[in-house]
Design an enzyme around this catalytic site. Structure first.
Site, short mmCIF file in Angstrom:
data_model
loop_
_atom_site.label_atom_id
_atom_site.label_comp_id
_atom_site.label_asym_id
_atom_site.label_seq_id
_atom_site.Cartn_x
_atom_site.Cartn_y
_atom_site.Cartn_z
N ARG A 77 0.81 -1.09 -0.06
CA ARG A 77 -0.17 0.06 0.06
C ARG A 77 0.88 1.40 0.20
NH1 ARG A 77 -2.05 1.29 4.20
NH2 ARG A 77 -1.24 -0.59 5.58
N TYR A 218 -1.42 -3.53 -6.64
CA TYR A 218 -1.19 -4.34 -5.50
C TYR A 218 -2.22 -4.11 -4.43
CZ TYR A 218 1.90 -7.20 -2.74
OH TYR A 218 2.36 -8.69 -2.15
N LYS A 227 -9.52 -2.05 1.86
CA LYS A 227 -9.23 -1.12 2.65
C LYS A 227 -10.19 0.18 1.99
CE LYS A 227 -6.21 -3.52 4.53
NZ LYS A 227 -6.15 -3.89 6.12
N HIS A 247 -10.52 -2.15 11.41
CA HIS A 247 -9.26 -2.92 10.93
C HIS A 247 -9.10 -4.13 11.98
CE1 HIS A 247 -4.85 -3.21 9.37
NE2 HIS A 247 -5.51 -3.94 8.80
N SER A 269 -1.26 -3.21 10.23
CA SER A 269 -0.92 -4.08 9.04
C SER A 269 0.46 -4.75 9.51
CB SER A 269 -0.95 -3.17 7.93
OG SER A 269 -1.75 -2.54 7.55
N CYS A 271 0.80 -6.98 11.91
CA CYS A 271 1.14 -7.25 13.36
C CYS A 271 0.37 -8.35 14.04
CB CYS A 271 0.94 -5.84 13.99
SG CYS A 271 2.03 -4.56 13.58
N ASN A 275 -2.60 -14.20 12.12
CA ASN A 275 -2.23 -15.36 12.86
C ASN A 275 -2.91 -15.79 14.27
OD1 ASN A 275 0.91 -16.64 12.02
ND2 ASN A 275 0.52 -14.72 11.12
N ASP A 294 -9.39 -9.43 8.87
CA ASP A 294 -8.70 -8.15 8.62
C ASP A 294 -9.84 -7.08 8.87
OD1 ASP A 294 -6.48 -6.69 7.71
OD2 ASP A 294 -7.55 -6.11 6.07
N ARG A 386 2.25 -12.08 -0.11
CA ARG A 386 0.89 -12.50 0.26
C ARG A 386 0.46 -13.74 -0.58
NH1 ARG A 386 -1.44 -8.56 4.06
NH2 ARG A 386 0.11 -7.10 4.49
N ARG A 417 3.22 -3.51 17.39
CA ARG A 417 4.53 -3.94 17.68
C ARG A 417 5.23 -3.01 18.57
NH1 ARG A 417 6.90 -7.67 13.87
NH2 ARG A 417 5.35 -8.51 12.48
N TYR A 512 2.14 -16.40 18.64
CA TYR A 512 1.46 -17.60 17.96
C TYR A 512 0.48 -18.34 18.74
CZ TYR A 512 5.02 -16.14 14.51
OH TYR A 512 5.75 -15.53 13.56
N ASN A 515 -0.17 -17.58 22.46
CA ASN A 515 -1.17 -16.39 22.84
C ASN A 515 -2.67 -16.74 23.17
OD1 ASN A 515 0.73 -14.74 21.88
ND2 ASN A 515 0.25 -14.80 19.42
#
Ligand code: GTP
Ligand code: SPV
Ligand code: MN
Length: 603
Positions: A77, A218, A227, A247, A269, A271, A275, A294, A386, A417, A512, A515
């Site tokens: 993006r 893209y 988005k 989001h 994004s 982060c 997962n 998302d 991706r 993060r 992962y 969590n």
């Protein structure tokens, strides 16, 4: 005159007028109305294989799947080139790039004039949200990119059934061109785009509403349902209609006793949403199922609870770091019928990327099409490479993921993060405090946006690049929504941080599937059984309240993961104050009071 491959499959007068007008403007050689059928998908894919844009992957190892390599200038993006063209700058607010709508339209009209010469104009009718949902929104994307057609087929409900549902009703016009017209006889390239960043435009006219995207093929720049529509435009509609476009992932968590709860989580994004959304819990007996990875559309239900709905139909997930170990359910999801973008190609025509947890073969073709060996000093896959895969291929897709009313939320998580400062998990005291925590989220930037990675910035609610209006009004909207119902019915709010490091730069937390330990504590809190201790920034797990059985974490690590260092937090509070100052008087007084209260607790 453009050649039409099929007669218009709609009588919608506004749609027919718009298509005619845009065809005259863009001057494509052909017009194709997408019906969304399997045959059409195969036809477009085959055509891309023939033209050299798609590499068909090994049919045994990776059935129905393709690899695409983008132009090296077109890999993420482009926030710098993303514009919110509200009538006034004040409506767009200080966090958005604003340009006056009139002059921007002029610029775009001149760019789009003749932009599709030599190409096919595809008309993509798509629906965000299940077609039978009262909350679904229909868009029509015009594009000259067959790659966009294939991706939209996976990411949205797309084709004739959308036109049938639309009838003569309203739709959101979304115009997209890769910005690379062909002269007669000029050969095409594998990834046409406008390579000059300054000539790319991702533009929103929220008051119309409409979307105009030029120069990039893209991801979020080009798949306009995601988005652009489901976040930037939807957030402005949501504000008027009294709901939220976020989001966020949506997951369900079922305890060993069989109690099922729904959670949503907003992380910036790259982060960790995909997962977390489909994780395999390491804690025995716990089950996570995925409803979305998302985007969440959230509204107040008739019972006063907040309901979340995923408007998408597929995953456009980050490839690097995805492995059998880190995310086995994603690995199953992209086992077939998947489009891979900017990953590496193995000699037996399968895919590879860094963090896949299988050793690379002696040579690969990297994302730029060059030979790569394990000795190469560059990455084989682009960090923002991706996979595009259908959501219903996820082995842990929740049976209610297409429920037209959404699912009731018990908790909302915010994260990012953060190498330092922010503990593993922290609970908001109440809704207002939760909105404060969400508004103050900071995160280190990632490869999902063009620009430098690893820079700490405020990313409120993970919506910095996606909020279509004034961010302070957005905060006020969150506060107002919470005030509309019984506080006991609102989801609890949490901040989480999987990314804290020790002073040698090592992750303090394994992340992962582990969590799930944090999710368990959150469930215990909701049940009233989980123990917490207050801290200046919120409630932290009491000693031993987090289930760390079998983890073998050093006690020093555990202490640091949950530590709230006052000097660090005083600096953080100053950062939040400086950020809040950029909103001036428009910032809700409630949030100023929350910040002041934090500063006093830190004194
Ligand atoms: P977008 O699709 O850009 O919105 O990203 P996302 O929020 O869905 O992020 P995703 O789950 O794809 O994760 C991005 C990167 O972070 C991947 O490389 C993951 O391997 C890594 N990651 C995800 N979860 C964790 C975690 O718990 N710990 C650590 N250390 N890394 C993680
Ligand atoms: C993100 O950047 O948050 C994404 C990928 O989910 S994209 O669709 O390119 O926006
Ligand atoms: Mn995202």
């Amino acid at each position: 005159m453009a050649e039409h491959t099929i007669a218009s499959p709609t009588c919608n007068p506004r749609l027919l007028d718009w298509i005619r007008e845009m065809t005259d403007l863009c001057q494509p050689d052909r017009v194709h109305w997408c019906d969304g059928s399997d045959a059409e998908y195969e036809h477009v894919c085959n055509q891309m294989v023939r033209s050299g844009s798609f590499v068909r992957l090994n049919e045994t190892l990776r059935p129905g799947s393709y690899l695409v390599r983008s132009h090296p200038s077109d890999v993420a993006r482009v926030e710098k080139r993303t514009f919110i063209c509200a009538p006034t700058q004040a409506e767009a607010g200080p966090t958005n790039n604003w340009k006056p709508p009139g002059p921007m339209k002029e610029t775009l009209l001149s760019l789009f004039r003749g932009s599709m010469r030599g190409r096919t104009l595809y008309v993509i009718p798509f629906c965000m949200g299940p077609l039978n949902s009262a909350f679904a929104k229909i868009g029509i994307e015009i594009t000259d990119s067959p790659y966009v057609v294939c991706n939209m087929r996976i990411m949205t409900h797309m084709g004739q059934r959308v036109l049938d549902a639309l009838g003569n009703g309203p739709f959101i016009p979304c115009l997209h061109s890769v910005g690379a017209p062909l002269k007669p006889g000029q050969p095409d390239v594998a990834w046409p785009c406008e390579p000059d960043l300054e000539k790319k435009y991702i533009v929103h006219f929220p008051h119309e509403p409409s979307i105009w995207s030029y120069g990039s093929g893209y991801g979020g720049n080009a798949l306009l349902g995601k988005k652009c529509l489901a976040l930037r435009i939807a957030s402005t509609i949501a504000r008027q209609e009294g709901w939220l476009a976020e989001h966020m992932l949506i997951l369900s968590l079922t305890s060993p006793r069989g109690q099922k709860r729904y959670l949503a989580a907003a992380f910036p994004s790259a982060c960790g949403k995909t997962n977390l959304a489909m994780m395999q819990p390491s804690l025995p007996g716990w089950k996570v199922q995925c409803l979305g990875d998302d985007i969440a559309w959230i509204r107040l239900g008739p019972d006063g609870r907040l309901y979340a709905l995923n408007p998408e139909a597929g995953f456009f997930g980050v490839a690097p770091g995805t492995s059998e170990k880190s995310n086995p359910h994603a690995v199953r999801t992209f086992a077939k019928n998947t489009i891979f973008t900017n990953v590496a190609l193995t000699p037996d025509r399968d895919v590879w990327w860094e963090g896949m947890d299988v050793p690379p073969p002696p040579t690969l073709v990297d994302w730029e099409g060059q030979t790569w060996t394990p000795d190469s000093d560059r990455r084989a896959a682009h960090p923002n490479s991706r996979f595009t895969a259908p959501a219903d291929q996820c082995p842990v897709i929740d049976p209610d993921w297409q429920n037209p009313d959404g699912v009731p939320l018990s908790a909302i998580l915010f994260g990012g993060r953060r190498t330092t400062t922010v503990p593993l998990v922290c609970e908001a005291f109440n809704w207002q405090h939760g909105v404060f925590l969400g508004s103050a989220i900071g995160s280190e930037t990632t490869a999902a946006n063009t620009g430098q990675a690893g820079i700490l910035r405020r990313d409120p609610f993970a919506m910095l690049p996606f909020c279509g209006y004034h961010m302070a009004d957005y905060f006020a909207h969150w506060l107002a929504l919470g005030a509309q119902t019984d506080p006991g019915k609102l989801p609890r709010m949490y901040v989480v941080n999987w990314f804290r490091r020790n002073d040698r730069g090592r992750w303090l937390w394994p992340g992962y599937g582990e969590n799930s330990r944090v999710l368990k504590w959150i469930c215990d809190r909701i049940d009233g059984t989980g123990q917490a201790q207050p801290s200046p920034i919120g409630n932290l797990p009491a000693p031993n309240a987090l289930d760390l059985s079998g983890l073998n974490l050093h006690p020093e690590n555990i202490r640091e993961l949950l530590a709230v260092h006052k000097p660090e937090w005083r600096r953080e509070a100053e950062g939040i104050r400086d950020y809040y100052d950029t909103f001036g008087d428009r910032l809700p007084a409630t949030l100023r009071r929350e910040l002041e209260a934090l500063r006093q607790r830190l004194a």
